[in-house]
Scaffold this active site. Structure first.
Site, PDB file in Angstrom:
ATOM      1  N   HIS A  30       2.245  -0.630   3.398  1.00  0.00           N
ATOM      2  CA  HIS A  30       3.584  -0.407   2.849  1.00  0.00           C
ATOM      3  C   HIS A  30       3.441  -0.098   1.360  1.00  0.00           C
ATOM      4  CE1 HIS A  30       7.283  -2.059   0.796  1.00  0.00           C
ATOM      5  NE2 HIS A  30       7.834  -1.234   1.675  1.00  0.00           N
ATOM      6  N   HIS A  86       7.500   4.458  -6.849  1.00  0.00           N
ATOM      7  CA  HIS A  86       8.548   3.611  -6.268  1.00  0.00           C
ATOM      8  C   HIS A  86       9.831   3.888  -7.032  1.00  0.00           C
ATOM      9  CE1 HIS A  86       9.784  -0.597  -4.625  1.00  0.00           C
ATOM     10  NE2 HIS A  86      10.120   0.382  -3.824  1.00  0.00           N
TER      11      HIS A  86
END
Length: 549
Positions: free
Chosen positions: A119, A165
């Protein structure tokens, strides 16, 4: 024999002798039995021991001869006396606790496998302010991870792609750099297919640029699906050495973008409207997608029951737990043919992880983990994927693939009868005196070790046990045995952790490992231990025995 000196109150020394233990009585008994009372064990004797005691029924005389040669290459002798037999049993290269080769059927659809999944694979640390880099991607691939996740965003000039991110303080890394590193390291640990999941926040022109970039970097490694309407996924065997792309089809770009901030969506809509966002948008990008992905748009039960082409559905750990309360059977049925990806909840800002059995017990193939995180949950993940030769694909048990005679499916909440009992005996440990300094555990004396042994699996099988504490000894001997009744051994992991007792502070960590019960070899086994990050110690190991009944 060696000694360690410990200074107490800076005025006098305490001297402790470091002595390696003798073979346990069980080892002596086995040596006597299989050597037929002789003082030396021949290749034929060793072969019988391997077959009858260790369950190595496929071993040949050639194998036993090779073991003797490797164990006694320094002196050139041809047999084992008790000393060398004991030494062989403690060799974690020759007497491993798990099967080291790929042995599962690899010809089923990839939906029939648990897949080692990362992830936010590009993050070096926490989810808010750490650097983005290809380094954690490389490390994950070297460990055997088979699913790498990249979050794609337009760069500041809106003319290229960053991996970052989004809406955090993390610093970006270029997509091109990530793709080049993926190509270089994709198959260093496993030859089975690598899946790249893309969370893209791109306009169609940048999606087209991604397609061109991926095609140029990966070349013939990149797998192009024959149709965008697969009714069954291909097998890991048929995809060996290939790289697959999994993401939302381009036509879903604006739909998913509606969850983004209003200002950004407005800007993206303007760009997308100029370049069209219907089914013909970014056809090069759409052509790359083997595993079509998405998140629930409506009621979860409707998504789970939707028929047609196979696909990937993503749920957060919280969403899965909530859905399992009412629709557990539907989740299991969905994962018979489709892929379910579970990802950490958004509040795990420190890159912590959840208990992976939340996903595995319902058949979820891609239980996505923060590989840069540490802790017991990551140990469970590493333990599961020591299965099947560490290739990153573990065949799901039949009960998670098939329906019963009355169309029923597996329900992890139902307590089942005991199917198998695992007997674990902990004999001794060694190696700390080589991998640690004399005062790493206690400043004034040798360590006081004990072993925690736990089963992690379905709720009915979860149990914790521990040995007694062996005081002031670098070579602790326990000779303690434990029984673990198991209702679902196929999903059980044996977690082993060594701690050093500290009466005034938290007990010190002395090593750990996690072993899939279904893969355990019976008999005496040398069990190497790992540090808290999952890196193997050079010398620390336990001598244990595993038996099933």
């Amino acid at each position: 024999m060696a000694t360690h000196n410990y200074k107490v109150f800076s005025c006098f020394n305490r001297k402790f002798t470091v002595t390696e233990p003798e073979p346990p009585p069980d080892v002596q008994k086995a040596f006597s039995e299989f050597s037929q009372g002789a003082s030396s064990m021949s290749a034929d004797h060793l072969l019988r021991f391997l077959a009858e005691h260790q369950g190595e029924v496929d071993c040949t005389v050639s194998d036993s001869e090779q073991i003797l040669q490797q164990s006694r290459k320094e002196d050139g002798e041809t047999g084992f006396d008790l000393h060398y037999f004991f030494h062989f049993l403690q060799d974690s290269d020759l007497n491993v606790p798990l099967k080291s080769q790929v042995h599962h059927d690899m010809n089923a659809p990839i939906s029939h496998y648990f897949i080692y999944t990362g992830h936010n694979s590009y993050l070096t640390g926490n989810q808010l302010s750490s650097d983005c880099s290809d380094v954690p991607i490389i490390k994950a691939l070297q460990r055997g991870v088979r699913v790498i996740e990249l979050d794609l965003w337009p760069n500041s000039d809106k003319d290229d792609i960053d991996v970052v991110h989004g809406r955090t303080l993390t610093t970006p890394v270029s997509l091109l750099q990530c793709l080049k590193s993926i190509k270089e390291y994709a198959f260093v640990k496993s030859q089975y297919p690598l899946v790249i999941t893309l969370e893209d926040h791109l306009t169609p022109d940048l999606q087209a640029k991604v397609a061109k970039m991926a095609s140029q970097v990966f070349g013939e490694l990149l797998y192009y699906p024959q149709t965008d309407s697969l009714t069954e996924f291909p097998s890991p065997e048929s995809l060996k050495g290939r790289i697959l792309i999994s993401t939302k089809p381009p036509k879903e770009f604006l739909e998913s973008s509606e969850k983004e901030s209003a200002d950004e969506v407005s800007s993206l809509r303007e760009n997308a409207n100029e370049q069209r966002t219907d089914n013909e948008s970014a056809p090069e990008y759409k052509r790359l997608i083997t595993i079509h992905a998405g998140k629930p748009k409506g009621e979860i039960q409707d998504e789970l029951k939707a028929a047609g082409k196979v696909r990937r559905l993503s749920l957060s750990e919280q969403a899965l737990e909530k859905a399992s309360e009412s629709y557990g059977a539907d989740i299991v049925r969905f994962t018979h043919n489709n892929i379910l990806r579970v990802y950490p909840k958004g509040t795990r800002l420190t890159s912590s992880n959840y208990k992976p059995h939340i996903g595995w017990t319902y058949g979820a193939q891609m239980v996505a983990f923060n590989m840069q995180g540490h802790g017991k949950s990551l140990w469970y993940m590493q333990g599961m994927f020591r299965s099947n030769g560490g290739c990153g694909y573990v065949k799901k048990p039949d009960f998670l693939i098939q329906k019963g005679p009355h169309d029923e499916v597996f329900d992890p909440k139902i307590a089942l009868p005991v199917k198998q009992t695992l007997k674990v005996k902990v004999y001794l440990g060694k190696g700390w005196s080589l991998d640690f300094s004399p005062s790493d555990f206690d400043s004034y004396s040798p360590p006081d070790f004990y072993v925690k042994i736990c089963i992690v699996g379905v709720p009915a099988d979860m149990v914790k046990k521990k040995t007694s504490v062996i005081s002031n000894n670098w070579f602790p001997v326990w000779n303690e045995e434990f029984d673990f009744p198991l209702t679902v051994p196929e999903l059980a992991l044996l977690r082993i952790e060594v701690r050093e007792e500290d009466k005034h502070q938290k007990d010190d960590f002395g090593g750990q490992t996690c072993l899939p019960v279904s893969e355990l070899k019976s008999g005496f086994r040398s069990v190497p231990l790992y540090d808290e990050k999952g890196d193997k110690y050079k010398s620390v190991k336990l001598l244990m025995r595993f038996q099933f009944r």
